[in-house]
Structures are given as C-alpha cells and as structure tokens.
Scaffold this motif. Structure first.
Motif, short mmCIF file in Angstrom:
data_model
loop_
_atom_site.label_atom_id
_atom_site.label_comp_id
_atom_site.label_asym_id
_atom_site.label_seq_id
_atom_site.Cartn_x
_atom_site.Cartn_y
_atom_site.Cartn_z
N THR A 1 -10.43 19.67 12.62
CA THR A 1 -9.15 19.56 11.90
C THR A 1 -8.81 20.87 11.17
O THR A 1 -8.75 20.91 9.94
CB THR A 1 -9.18 18.38 10.91
N PHE B 1 -5.97 22.64 11.12
CA PHE B 1 -4.59 22.89 10.72
C PHE B 1 -4.00 21.71 9.95
O PHE B 1 -4.37 20.55 10.18
CB PHE B 1 -3.72 23.17 11.94
N SER C 1 -1.06 20.64 10.38
CA SER C 1 -0.36 19.82 11.37
C SER C 1 -1.29 18.80 12.02
O SER C 1 -0.87 17.69 12.35
CB SER C 1 0.28 20.70 12.44
N ASP C 2 -2.56 19.16 12.20
CA ASP C 2 -3.55 18.20 12.72
C ASP C 2 -3.73 17.05 11.73
O ASP C 2 -3.73 15.87 12.11
CB ASP C 2 -4.89 18.88 12.96
N GLU D 1 -1.72 16.02 9.35
CA GLU D 1 -0.51 15.22 9.25
C GLU D 1 -0.37 14.30 10.47
O GLU D 1 0.01 13.12 10.34
CB GLU D 1 0.70 16.14 9.14
N GLY D 2 -0.69 14.82 11.65
CA GLY D 2 -0.61 13.99 12.85
C GLY D 2 -1.58 12.83 12.82
O GLY D 2 -1.25 11.72 13.27
N GLU E 1 -6.59 27.42 7.52
CA GLU E 1 -6.00 26.73 6.37
C GLU E 1 -7.10 26.51 5.33
O GLU E 1 -8.25 26.22 5.68
CB GLU E 1 -5.42 25.37 6.77
N ALA F 1 -2.13 18.12 1.72
CA ALA F 1 -1.30 17.56 2.79
C ALA F 1 -1.64 16.10 3.04
O ALA F 1 -0.75 15.27 3.25
CB ALA F 1 -1.47 18.38 4.06
N ARG G 1 3.66 30.75 14.24
CA ARG G 1 3.53 29.55 13.42
C ARG G 1 4.28 29.71 12.09
O ARG G 1 4.64 28.72 11.46
CB ARG G 1 2.06 29.24 13.16
N GLU H 1 -3.13 27.01 19.20
CA GLU H 1 -2.43 25.85 18.67
C GLU H 1 -0.99 25.78 19.20
O GLU H 1 -0.22 26.74 19.09
CB GLU H 1 -2.40 25.88 17.14
N GLY H 2 -0.63 24.65 19.78
CA GLY H 2 0.73 24.40 20.22
C GLY H 2 1.08 24.94 21.59
O GLY H 2 2.12 24.57 22.15
#
Length: 490
Positions: free
Chosen positions: A57, A59, A61-62, A64-65, A85, A93, A400, A443-444
C-alpha cells in the motif's frame, strides 16, 4: 488460484472455520470478498516500484481504493525506507474515510514512529524482510517488544503451525494472521517436500540451478530452486569489456556457492539462435555477431549451459509461477526498452519471437516501437520538452502531480503500448497479455493502457494483467527451462 472467485472461496471457507477477520490483497479482491463475508477485512495493495522498496500500500490512492472497496482496516508498509508517501499522509487519508489503520513493521522503531503518527494496530509483517535473508521462524520477540508499546499488536509472518500461533498469543499478540499456511498450496507443499527430503536425503537432481541474467547495466547470478531465489548477487555489466569478461565476472560471482547447482541457464538481452548470441539493439549492449555463448559458458563452468533471451525467459517465468493461468500468454516488458516473450500451447517461443520493441508497421509509425514508448524515449522526450535529465520514474512523479507535459509523455507511451496489445490480440489471441518492467508497472500505467486499447465493437478485448515476479522473472524462468530440458521438473 489467483482470481476473485478463488479468493472469495478461500475467504468463505476461512470464516466458516472460525476466522475472526481476513487480510486481503488488492482492491478487486477486497471488493469480491466484501460481497460474501461480514467479518472485518484488513486490505492491502502490493506494488513493485522502480524507485522505492516499499511494496505494501505505497500510495494514498491505494488506501482510498481499499476503503471504497469495503476494507475496515488499511495496512501499509511503515518501515523507515525511501517511500512515495509518508506514513502520516496514509494515516490521514484512511482516517478521513472513517477506517482504521495497521502499520506493517520490521522493528520496534518502525512501530514507535507509526504509533506517533496515529496508527491503530502495529504488525510484525515485515520482520526479516528489510535487510538480509528472511528467517524461517516467526519473530515472537518482536511481538513481545511491540506489546510493551500498545495492546493492539498483530502477529504476522512465517506462522505455519498452530503451535507457532499459540506462541505469538503468549508473547502478547492481540490477533494472529495466518497467510501462506492456509492460502498458498505451493508453499505448504514445499514445506512438506523439504521435510521429506531431509529424511530421505536430496538427490542430485534436486540441486538448484545457477541462473545468470546479463543485461545492459547489470548482471545477476542467482541460485534458483523452483520459483524461489535462494541466493543472489548483482555486479555491473562493464559494457566495454565484452562477453568473455561478462561471463568470467559471473563465474567469479558464483564461486561463493561452491558448485551447489547442477544446471546453468543464461537469460540475456539480445537474440539467441543455436546457442549463439547477437545484438538486436547495440545501444542496449554491444555483442559481437554470433558470439558462441552456450559453448563459452559450458567450457567456463564445466557443465552444459542453456541460453535464451531475457524477456522470453521472463515470459516463461510468469507463465509458470506468476500471472499466467495456464493458457496462451504474451509477456511485454516496458522498461528502458520494450521487449517480450510468447508462450503458446505450453511452450515458449525462442529466436526472434517477442521482440515487439523493434516492430514498426504493426503498431504504427515509422520508428521502432521502443523509440516511441520506452523509458529511453520518455527520457529523451522530457528533454525535448524542456525537462532534461529526468528518468521515467521522475516523469511519472510529475504526471501524478498533474503536470501536463509529463501526463502527455506517459499518455503517449501508454497509447502506443495499447495499440500493440490490440495488434497482439488480433495476431495471437492469447488468454493474457502480461505487462512488466519499470515503466509497465508504474502506478496507473496499466490502467491507462487498458483504457486506450482501440475499440472494435467489443470484439478485440485483450486481458491485460500485471506481472507478478518483478525483476526475478528472467532468472526463475530460465532456471525452470533448464530443469525441463534435463528432465528434472521441480
């Protein structure tokens, strides 16, 4: 069994047997499991990053997802290493979404920092995995040390038996995570096999394979047993010295293992045919045409060697031990260059097969594909746009941060790889297209590629999946090919 329906079935079976909670990897799998169980879920995302050793984990975004998918607790790497991060950012977050947090630690110092940042649980997940080779037994001493900081200690890592789980509780664990002993059939089988071998005594055919990966910047030598790398060493590839010197350096690096292997496999950049090695792109590595690689290695090491292109070896590694599901597979590595490998009807294709980076007309455009999509192209394109000296991972960071010039570069690369995936699907119709490499796993990037595949009324739908073996795919793949060629399938 790495598919949502199997993971959900494992989850239901564990809950039916009395599990109080579940620890689930990936947003998709958390979502699948949340639909069939009501117990708490600890969610994680694993990534292989080019610019950070943090895998769990990494990020926001990870995190939050995972919250949106239904995780009650989000766990993340809390070790003191270079990271994309901060722990504080991840905690904030998750808290904003009303969820709890768990810090995966390797030491008591990690736990102290994490608790100071406001985490709810600390775990021993990463004990032994940050420096050196991981031990085989759980770290109950760390459990006891963490218990002096907080009552909310989760014991995790190498807990294989009910007795070890009991020891963790006696050391002060609030909860105990059992992973591989329940879900990883290949690991459990290996534990029994090793125990039986110690009783019977190993046969010569059960020795590891010496796998050597010669690339444009470094050479890696590794002892490989099945899908496991028992030991490895990396040395710089001195480009000016030539293949005789590269092999001699690998031979010297392997001296430490005192011939504890009975096979040799070489995974190399470039083109291999009939044991002879040539450069496909001299800018990657200058190789004399038709260099007798297999003969020279056989003479140098004193046993027969096998050689194959490194991306073709990686394709086989992913097919056997990574993202493959038993059907036809195409592997793409998007990194400094663009390469690949093809597995059809359970067999890897050798020779020129899979050199996708050198294609021109198939994926569109006069230059070769890797001159329009690779990390090397991204570096040059950033300089052309006024941002010299940046490598691919730097460009991804700027993308990003929503910087338009960087987003444009990443998008152009992804679009060209997406067109390649469409062409591959039309030509070979594989079950899976597996993408790896430093750019491919950024990522992404895979989501961009999947979203940019040209539409054909829904007829052409490549199944694009993430590579799982990372940088070890080549050595694992070539070692397995050596075993199969000698009749010693592990």
């Amino acid at each position: 069994m790495d598919a949502p329906e199997f993971v959900a079935a494992f989850a239901r079976a564990a809950v039916n047997a009395g599990a109080s909670a579940l620890r689930i990897e990936s947003i998709a799998y958390v979502k699948a499991v949340r639909a069939v169980v009501s117990v708490p879920i600890i969610g994680i995302v694993k990534r292989d990053l080019a610019d950070s050793p943090v895998r769990i984990t990494p990020f926001v975004s990870d995190a939050e997802g995972l919250c949106e998918a239904g995780a009650d607790i989000v766990a993340f790497d809390a070790t003191d290493r270079a990271r994309p991060e901060t722990v504080e950012t991840l905690v904030a977050a998750v808290k904003r979404r009303g969820k709890l947090t768990m810090a995966d630690c390797a030491s008591i110092e990690d736990a102290e920092r994490a608790l100071g940042a406001g985490v709810d649980f600390v775990g021993t997940t990463l004990s032994g995995y940050v420096t050196g080779q991981a031990p085989t037994d759980p770290d109950t001493e760390l459990v006891a040390s963490l218990r002096r900081l907080t009552p909310f200690v989760v014991a995790e890592g190498r807990i294989r038996t009910p007795q070890q789980a009991q020891q963790a509780v006696r050391a002060g664990a609030y909860a105990v995570v059992i992973g591989s002993a329940i879900t990883r059939t290949e690991h459990v089988t290996a534990w029994f096999r090793e125990a039986l071998e110690s009783a019977y005594g190993p046969s010569p055919s059960q020795k590891p394979v010496l796998a050597i990966d010669i690339g444009g910047t470094k050479t890696m030598a590794a002892l490989v047993q099945g899908s496991e790398i028992l030991s490895e060493v990396s040395i710089a590839t001195e480009r000016a010295q030539g293949p005789d010197a590269w092999l001699a350096a690998a031979r010297a690096a392997a001296e430490q293992w005192n011939r504890a292997y009975d096979g040799i496999g070489l995974a190399v950049t470039g083109f291999i045919r009939d044991g002879r090695w040539s450069a496909m792109n001299p800018e990657t590595l200058g190789i004399p045409e038709d260099y007798p690689l297999v003969d020279r290695a056989t003479d140098l090491f004193g046993m027969h060697a096998f050689a194959i292109n490194d991306a073709q070896a990686a394709a086989w590694g992913e097919y056997r031990f990574g993202a493959g599901r038993g059907g036809d597979l195409v592997f793409l590595t998007v990194s400094t260059g663009v390469g690949g490998g093809i597995v059809i009807n359970g067999r890897p294709l050798a020779g020129l097969a899979g050199h996708f980076g050198l294609t021109r007309g198939v994926a569109g455009g006069a230059p070769s594909l890797e001159d329009e999509a690779s990390g090397r192209w991204m570096h040059a394109e950033a300089a052309r746009r006024g941002h010299p000296g940046l490598q691919a991972f730097d460009i991804f960071k700027h993308a990003r941060a929503s910087e338009g010039w960087a987003e444009g570069i990443v998008s152009q690369s992804a679009g060209r790889i997406a067109r390649l995936c469409r062409d591959i699907q039309l030509i070979l119709d594989p079950q899976d297209i597996v993408i790896g490499g430093g750019v491919g796993l950024a990522e992404g990037y895979l989501d961009l590629v999947a979203g940019m595949v040209p539409g054909d009324g829904g007829l052409v739908k490549p199944n694009i999946v993430r590579a799982k073996l990372g940088g070890k795919a080549g050595v694992v793949g070539v070692a397995d090919l050596v075993r199969q060629r000698t009749g010693h399938r592990l």
